[in-house]
Write a protein that holds these residues in place. Structure first.
Motif, PDB file in Angstrom:
ATOM      1  N   ARG A  96       1.003   5.732  -0.439  1.00 28.81           N
ATOM      2  CA  ARG A  96       0.261   6.992  -0.408  1.00 28.81           C
ATOM      3  C   ARG A  96       0.807   7.861  -1.528  1.00 28.81           C
ATOM      4  O   ARG A  96       1.997   8.156  -1.584  1.00 28.81           O
ATOM      5  N   CYS A  97      -0.080   8.250  -2.418  1.00 27.38           N
ATOM      6  CA  CYS A  97       0.308   9.050  -3.587  1.00 27.38           C
ATOM      7  C   CYS A  97       0.439  10.523  -3.218  1.00 27.38           C
ATOM      8  O   CYS A  97       0.018  10.950  -2.148  1.00 27.38           O
TER       9      CYS A  97
ATOM     10  N   THR B  84      -4.153  10.282  -1.962  1.00 26.36           N
ATOM     11  CA  THR B  84      -4.882   9.031  -2.074  1.00 26.36           C
ATOM     12  C   THR B  84      -3.960   7.849  -1.792  1.00 26.36           C
ATOM     13  O   THR B  84      -2.736   7.976  -1.864  1.00 26.36           O
ATOM     14  N   CYS B  85      -4.538   6.716  -1.483  1.00 20.18           N
ATOM     15  CA  CYS B  85      -3.778   5.489  -1.269  1.00 20.18           C
ATOM     16  C   CYS B  85      -4.060   4.528  -2.410  1.00 20.18           C
ATOM     17  O   CYS B  85      -5.157   4.493  -2.954  1.00 20.18           O
ATOM     18  N   SER B  86      -3.042   3.745  -2.756  1.00 18.86           N
ATOM     19  CA  SER B  86      -3.182   2.815  -3.862  1.00 18.86           C
ATOM     20  C   SER B  86      -2.278   1.618  -3.618  1.00 18.86           C
ATOM     21  O   SER B  86      -1.413   1.635  -2.748  1.00 18.86           O
ATOM     22  N   LEU B  87      -2.471   0.587  -4.411  1.00 18.15           N
ATOM     23  CA  LEU B  87      -1.611  -0.585  -4.366  1.00 18.15           C
ATOM     24  C   LEU B  87      -0.528  -0.449  -5.422  1.00 18.15           C
ATOM     25  O   LEU B  87      -0.755   0.092  -6.493  1.00 18.15           O
ATOM     26  N   ALA B  88       0.673  -0.959  -5.088  1.00 19.12           N
ATOM     27  CA  ALA B  88       1.778  -0.917  -6.036  1.00 19.12           C
ATOM     28  C   ALA B  88       2.617  -2.178  -5.871  1.00 19.12           C
ATOM     29  O   ALA B  88       2.632  -2.791  -4.795  1.00 19.12           O
TER      30      ALA B  88
ATOM     31  N   LEU C 277       0.855  -1.188   0.000  1.00 18.04           N
ATOM     32  CA  LEU C 277       0.000   0.000   0.000  1.00 18.04           C
ATOM     33  C   LEU C 277       0.889   1.236   0.000  1.00 18.04           C
ATOM     34  O   LEU C 277       1.828   1.338   0.799  1.00 18.04           O
TER      35      LEU C 277
END
Length: 67
Positions: free
Chosen positions: A6-7, A11-15, A4
């Protein structure tokens, strides 16, 4: 493995963990989750021996001489 992140826009996203270094280098990620704690990316916070001095919030008047 997926992590996980934080951009930059909050926002939060999966990478993919294998791409994390590239995302950090490109400035796309501000933090990532490791062992249940957010790891912040960027310059470490400034440590001070004493509290920061406060600047007055009012206006400052200056006299300019043209002699």
């Amino acid at each position: 493995m997926v992590i996980l992140v934080r951009c930059c826009d909050g926002t939060c996203s999966l990478a993919l963990q294998s791409r994390l270094g590239e995302l950090i280098k490109d400035g796309l990620v501000t933090a990532f989750l490791r062992d249940g704690e957010w790891v912040m990316i960027g310059r470490p916070p400034v440590k001070r021996d004493r509290p920061a001095t406060r600047r007055p919030g009012g206006r400052v008047a200056a006299l300019v001489s043209s002699f």
